[in-house]
Design a protein around this motif. Structure first.
Motif, PDB file in Angstrom:
ATOM      1  N   GLY A   7     -16.506  33.258  80.633  1.00 20.10           N
ATOM      2  CA  GLY A   7     -17.164  34.555  80.661  1.00 20.10           C
ATOM      3  C   GLY A   7     -16.256  35.644  81.196  1.00 20.10           C
ATOM      4  O   GLY A   7     -15.030  35.499  81.241  1.00 20.10           O
ATOM      5  N   ARG A   8     -16.883  36.736  81.641  1.00 26.68           N
ATOM      6  CA  ARG A   8     -16.146  37.912  82.105  1.00 26.68           C
ATOM      7  C   ARG A   8     -16.434  38.143  83.584  1.00 26.68           C
ATOM      8  O   ARG A   8     -17.570  38.007  84.043  1.00 26.68           O
ATOM      9  CB  ARG A   8     -16.583  39.132  81.283  1.00 26.68           C
ATOM     10  N   ILE A  17     -15.445  34.962  92.778  1.00 25.37           N
ATOM     11  CA  ILE A  17     -15.760  35.929  91.733  1.00 25.37           C
ATOM     12  C   ILE A  17     -17.196  35.700  91.277  1.00 25.37           C
ATOM     13  O   ILE A  17     -17.796  34.653  91.559  1.00 25.37           O
ATOM     14  CB  ILE A  17     -14.823  35.788  90.509  1.00 25.37           C
ATOM     15  N   VAL A  18     -17.738  36.689  90.593  1.00 21.41           N
ATOM     16  CA  VAL A  18     -18.990  36.497  89.858  1.00 21.41           C
ATOM     17  C   VAL A  18     -18.622  36.542  88.383  1.00 21.41           C
ATOM     18  O   VAL A  18     -18.063  37.529  87.896  1.00 21.41           O
ATOM     19  CB  VAL A  18     -20.033  37.574  90.195  1.00 21.41           C
ATOM     20  N   LEU A  19     -18.898  35.449  87.697  1.00 18.39           N
ATOM     21  CA  LEU A  19     -18.533  35.304  86.291  1.00 18.39           C
ATOM     22  C   LEU A  19     -19.782  35.445  85.435  1.00 18.39           C
ATOM     23  O   LEU A  19     -20.734  34.674  85.576  1.00 18.39           O
ATOM     24  CB  LEU A  19     -17.885  33.939  86.061  1.00 18.39           C
ATOM     25  N   LEU A  20     -19.786  36.448  84.568  1.00 14.94           N
ATOM     26  CA  LEU A  20     -20.929  36.695  83.693  1.00 14.94           C
ATOM     27  C   LEU A  20     -20.795  35.854  82.433  1.00 14.94           C
ATOM     28  O   LEU A  20     -19.889  36.049  81.622  1.00 14.94           O
ATOM     29  CB  LEU A  20     -21.007  38.175  83.327  1.00 14.94           C
ATOM     30  N   THR A  37      -3.498  33.384  89.874  1.00 17.85           N
ATOM     31  CA  THR A  37      -3.161  33.299  88.450  1.00 17.85           C
ATOM     32  C   THR A  37      -4.162  34.052  87.579  1.00 17.85           C
ATOM     33  O   THR A  37      -3.829  34.477  86.474  1.00 17.85           O
ATOM     34  CB  THR A  37      -3.103  31.832  87.980  1.00 17.85           C
ATOM     35  N   LEU A  38      -5.382  34.232  88.080  1.00 18.07           N
ATOM     36  CA  LEU A  38      -6.419  34.889  87.282  1.00 18.07           C
ATOM     37  C   LEU A  38      -6.434  36.408  87.425  1.00 18.07           C
ATOM     38  O   LEU A  38      -6.918  37.108  86.538  1.00 18.07           O
ATOM     39  CB  LEU A  38      -7.801  34.343  87.663  1.00 18.07           C
ATOM     40  N   LYS A  39      -5.917  36.920  88.523  1.00 17.47           N
ATOM     41  CA  LYS A  39      -6.013  38.362  88.793  1.00 17.47           C
ATOM     42  C   LYS A  39      -5.551  39.244  87.634  1.00 17.47           C
ATOM     43  O   LYS A  39      -6.203  40.241  87.318  1.00 17.47           O
ATOM     44  CB  LYS A  39      -5.244  38.706  90.071  1.00 17.47           C
ATOM     45  N   PRO A  40      -4.440  38.918  86.961  1.00 14.12           N
ATOM     46  CA  PRO A  40      -4.004  39.785  85.856  1.00 14.12           C
ATOM     47  C   PRO A  40      -4.950  39.775  84.655  1.00 14.12           C
ATOM     48  O   PRO A  40      -4.813  40.605  83.754  1.00 14.12           O
ATOM     49  CB  PRO A  40      -2.635  39.198  85.467  1.00 14.12           C
ATOM     50  N   HIS A  41      -5.903  38.838  84.620  1.00  6.02           N
ATOM     51  CA  HIS A  41      -6.760  38.680  83.444  1.00  6.02           C
ATOM     52  C   HIS A  41      -8.221  39.027  83.720  1.00  6.02           C
ATOM     53  O   HIS A  41      -9.096  38.726  82.910  1.00  6.02           O
ATOM     54  CB  HIS A  41      -6.674  37.234  82.947  1.00  6.02           C
ATOM     55  N   MET A  42      -8.483  39.661  84.845  1.00  4.87           N
ATOM     56  CA  MET A  42      -9.873  39.891  85.238  1.00  4.87           C
ATOM     57  C   MET A  42     -10.462  41.196  84.711  1.00  4.87           C
ATOM     58  O   MET A  42     -11.655  41.433  84.864  1.00  4.87           O
ATOM     59  CB  MET A  42      -9.997  39.851  86.766  1.00  4.87           C
ATOM     60  N   ASP A  44     -11.932  42.876  82.039  1.00  3.76           N
ATOM     61  CA  ASP A  44     -12.594  42.806  80.731  1.00  3.76           C
ATOM     62  C   ASP A  44     -12.088  41.692  79.826  1.00  3.76           C
ATOM     63  O   ASP A  44     -12.382  41.678  78.632  1.00  3.76           O
ATOM     64  CB  ASP A  44     -12.471  44.147  79.990  1.00  3.76           C
ATOM     65  N   GLU A  45     -11.313  40.752  80.363  1.00  3.88           N
ATOM     66  CA  GLU A  45     -10.890  39.609  79.560  1.00  3.88           C
ATOM     67  C   GLU A  45     -11.834  38.435  79.801  1.00  3.88           C
ATOM     68  O   GLU A  45     -12.369  38.257  80.889  1.00  3.88           O
ATOM     69  CB  GLU A  45      -9.463  39.187  79.923  1.00  3.88           C
ATOM     70  N   THR A  46     -12.023  37.629  78.772  1.00  2.00           N
ATOM     71  CA  THR A  46     -12.808  36.408  78.932  1.00  2.00           C
ATOM     72  C   THR A  46     -11.926  35.342  79.563  1.00  2.00           C
ATOM     73  O   THR A  46     -10.820  35.082  79.093  1.00  2.00           O
ATOM     74  CB  THR A  46     -13.324  35.903  77.574  1.00  2.00           C
TER      75      THR A  46
END
Length: 211
Positions: A7-8, A17-20, A37-42, A44-46
């Motif tokens: 999700g996003r 995080i809260v993942l929709l 590792t996830l920070k650059p993709h948070m 509006d990316e799935t």
């Protein structure tokens, strides 16, 4: 039980995080190494996460812990088998990569392990005592997930043995074909009497750790 989410990110805090996913938002705790590792993709990316679902009688509120790779979750499950390391303590300890921790365990590096957040010298000794000898596949991690490693001696021709180990190194541990071929050839040169996939994989591991 929740095992995987995609999700996003709609909210981010220091360790969660809260993942929709659809119309439902899931709060997921993340070890620092995963968060980084996830920070650059948070934005509006799935993103997708393999989930460790933690819930006990003493802690009835479900806790979801997220990992980029299934092999990271597999390592986490082994890590929390160590006495005095529960899921929440393990989250804080994973401030460096699974590969680095696995190498430290296989090298019996108590001093290095004791520097992990929340892990003192005594707990580091317990980690080594419990997990040493079980970390080879994690120590050889590259960027890909691992499903299964050769764990039994199999009667096979050398070509079949090489194919089995090559498959593990490329498709499960993320090494490039040329890297896998080089690792295998070096292992066979060091130990030409190898007669099983397990023995070849062990020799590949020993060679990589000796570098």
């Amino acid at each position: 039980m929740i095992a995987y989410l995609e999700g996003r990110v709609i909210k981010q805090e220091t360790d969660r995080i809260v993942l929709l996913c659809g119309a439902v938002g899931y709060e997921v705790l993340l070890p620092k190494v995963v968060m980084d590792t996830l920070k650059p993709h948070m934005n509006d990316e799935t993103i997708s996460l393999f989930i460790y679902h933690y819930q006990t009688e003493r802690q009835p509120k479900p806790t979801l812990i997220g990992f980029n790779l299934e092999i990271e979750r597999d390592f986490f499950r082994q890590f929390i088998t160590v006495e005095a390391i529960g899921p929440l303590k393990a989250i804080h300890a994973l401030s460096i990569s699974v590969r680095e921790i696995a190498i430290a365990i296989e090298n019996k590096d108590v001093k290095g392990l004791s520097k992990l957040k929340g892990i003192g010298n005594r707990t580091a000794q317990k980690i080594v005592a419990t997990l040493h000898g079980k970390m080879k596949k994690y120590a050889l991690m590259h960027q890909s997930e691992n499903q299964k490693l050769p764990s039994e001696q199999i009667s096979a021709s050398m070509d079949e043995i090489k194919l089995q180990v090559t498959d593990v190194l490329i498709n499960q541990l993320g090494h490039r074909p040329v890297e896998a071929e080089e690792m295998i050839e070096k292992a066979l040169k060091r130990s030409p009497s190898i007669d099983s996939a397990e023995a070849l994989f062990d020799e590949v591991y020993r060679g990589e750790m000796a570098q």
